[in-house]
Scaffold this active site. Structure first.
Site, PDB file in Angstrom:
ATOM      1  N   LYS A 251       6.816   7.195  -6.260  1.00  0.00           N
ATOM      2  CA  LYS A 251       5.980   6.116  -6.768  1.00  0.00           C
ATOM      3  C   LYS A 251       6.080   6.018  -8.285  1.00  0.00           C
ATOM      4  CE  LYS A 251       2.286   6.508  -3.293  1.00  0.00           C
ATOM      5  NZ  LYS A 251       2.339   5.122  -2.798  1.00  0.00           N
ATOM      6  N   ARG A 325       2.555   5.967   8.278  1.00  0.00           N
ATOM      7  CA  ARG A 325       2.886   5.577   9.652  1.00  0.00           C
ATOM      8  C   ARG A 325       3.643   6.687  10.387  1.00  0.00           C
ATOM      9  NH1 ARG A 325       6.124   0.483   7.534  1.00  0.00           N
ATOM     10  NH2 ARG A 325       4.577   0.854   5.905  1.00  0.00           N
TER      11      ARG A 325
END
Length: 471
Positions: A251, A325
């Site tokens: 990130k 996920r």
């Protein structure tokens, strides 16, 4: 380092009479003139007394609190602003307990949520905590309504505590141990903590892949409440990423410190399960929190890897920052194959796309079943949490398929929808809802009963939904 949790909360109780020698709070609604509630006969109505939601004044011996037009949001705002004003007064030497004289039409549930949560404060400090208001009595309130609202507020506050905890302390083992300790104090609430050896032996490939880059191994928290022998078995699944660097798909540095709250969905499930058990709700519900730390190292999982999940489905990894996920897929498949689930609800800070779509005060709601979607949205409305149903677009479903594995982790297209479509592949065709709280799980400022930091979003909705689903 020991953390100050659960955070001490304001004590609120129902009462029938006003105490002598104790400060009082009178309610006001807008009008020409302003309308004062019980106890307002001898209160001077100055220009500052407008009745606007959350306005607080003290024109004489009594406080006057505006409740606006009486919407649930107005009542939450009124409660939050009152406790903030009283806390400020306590710091200046004011009283620490008051009677609030309610009007007959008071929205007790919303008001209590505002009172308890508006004064919430989480801070890791070596200094003494500032003095705070200790208790409020709501004169004219129904005691059961106060108790239920206080339980919902406590669930929200615990979710905030867990999400606010700094990640140098909060690794998967800490989260699991803390959940087990809190759950162990509630009679009848079962808890199991599964370590990395059990996860490997059981085939939780998604959880293990995400946690592979960290020296602090993953965990699975399994909470069980058997409050009924019949009725639907609801399984709640919460994302428990205790810190998210993005992994190899790292990130940007700006904002990464906020990733301590990336387990807000898992925190909501833990807190909801504890609240459900404390209230002895006559329901069957299981909570699963797959927890890992997504870090960068020579052992991190990579884009291009193929991961085998619990149950056998494989996923082609395309972005290691889409780690939520991956861990949720294992837990959903486990709920279907091993736990006999009748309905699945997952909650996660899953996609930045949902934050762009809905902003920071509304959660995204995806569901395979219309009745389930309506039940969750209605539950949220009753407890002051907004949900907007998003579509599961079938024309995008094929994009989830991979050429080299069963599934592709991050297909092109609208990210919130394709993430939901990916998760749907692990639900076994059961009624299923996916709650994406990437926006409302954190706040940069106070509003209504929310304070800056982790908001505790979704915990109240989960409790309210579970209590009423299938009845």
């Amino acid at each position: 380092m020991r953390l100050p949790l659960p955070t001490p909360l304001l004590a609120v109780e129902a009462a029938d009479t006003v105490r002598r020698g104790v400060g009082a709070v009178v309610l006001a609604t807008p009008g020409d003139p302003v309308v004062l509630g019980p106890g307002g006969d001898d209160v001077e109505v100055t220009a500052e007394v407008t009745g606007g939601a959350g306005t607080t004044t003290k024109p004489g011996a009594r406080w006057v609190l505006g409740v606006g037009s009486g919407t649930p949001s107005d009542w939450r705002t009124a409660g939050a602003n009152l406790v903030r004003a009283l806390n400020g007064d306590v710091e200046r030497g004011g009283a620490t307990t008051f009677d609030v004289l309610l009007t007959p039409d008071a929205d007790v549930r919303s008001f209590v949520l505002g009172l308890v949560l508006g004064g919430y404060r989480f801070k890791v400090t070596g200094q003494d905590a500032p003095k705070r208001i200790k208790s409020l009595r709501l004169v004219g309130a129904d005691a059961e309504a106060v108790r239920v609202a206080a339980d919902l507020a406590a669930a929200t506050a615990l979710t905030r505590d867990l999400a606010n905890a700094p990640s140098n302390v909060k690794d998967p083992a800490w989260l699991a141990t803390t959940a087990a300790k809190l759950a162990g104090a509630v009679p009848g609430l079962g808890v199991q903590v599964r370590d990395e050896k059990w996860l490997a032996a059981s085939g939780f490939g998604g959880v293990l892949a995400v946690g592979s880059g960290s020296s602090r191994p993953p965990r699975l928290v399994h909470l069980t409440w058997e409050g009924a022998k019949t009725g639907p078995h609801v399984v709640l699944v919460g994302k428990g990423i205790t810190f998210d660097t993005g992994g190899i798909s790292v990130k940007p540095a700006e904002g990464m410190h906020l990733m301590r709250t990336d387990m807000a969905g898992g925190a909501a499930v833990i807190a909801a399960m504890i609240a459900i058990a404390r209230r002895s709700l006559p329901v069957r519900v299981t909570g699963l929190v797959p927890s890992a730390e997504n870090h960068v190292s020579g052992t991190s999982y990579r884009p291009g890897d193929v991961v085998r999940h619990f149950g056998g489905l494989t996923t082609e990894v395309t972005n290691t920052d889409a780690e939520g996920r991956m861990v949720m897929a294992d837990a959903l498949a486990y709920a279907v194959d091993e736990l006999g689930a009748d309905v699945l609800v997952d909650v996660a800070t899953l996609t930045g796309a949902m934050k762009i779509s809905l902003g920071v005060r509304t959660g995204g709601l995806f569901a395979s079943d219309d009745a389930l979607a309506a039940a969750i949205a209605d539950a949220g409305k009753r407890v002051g949490e907004a949900w907007w149903r998003m579509p599961l677009l079938e024309d995008l479903a094929e994009d989830v398929k991979s050429d080299i594995a069963d599934l592709r982790q991050c297909p092109p297209g609208p990210g919130g929808i394709t993430a939901a479509l990916f998760l749907r592949e692990f639900t076994g065709g059961l009624p299923w809802a996916h709650l994406d709280i990437a926006g409302p799980a954190r706040s940069e400022k106070n509003y209504d009963e929310v304070v800056a930091g982790a908001t505790g979003y979704a915990a109240r909705t989960l409790v309210e939904f579970v209590e009423n689903y299938g009845r």
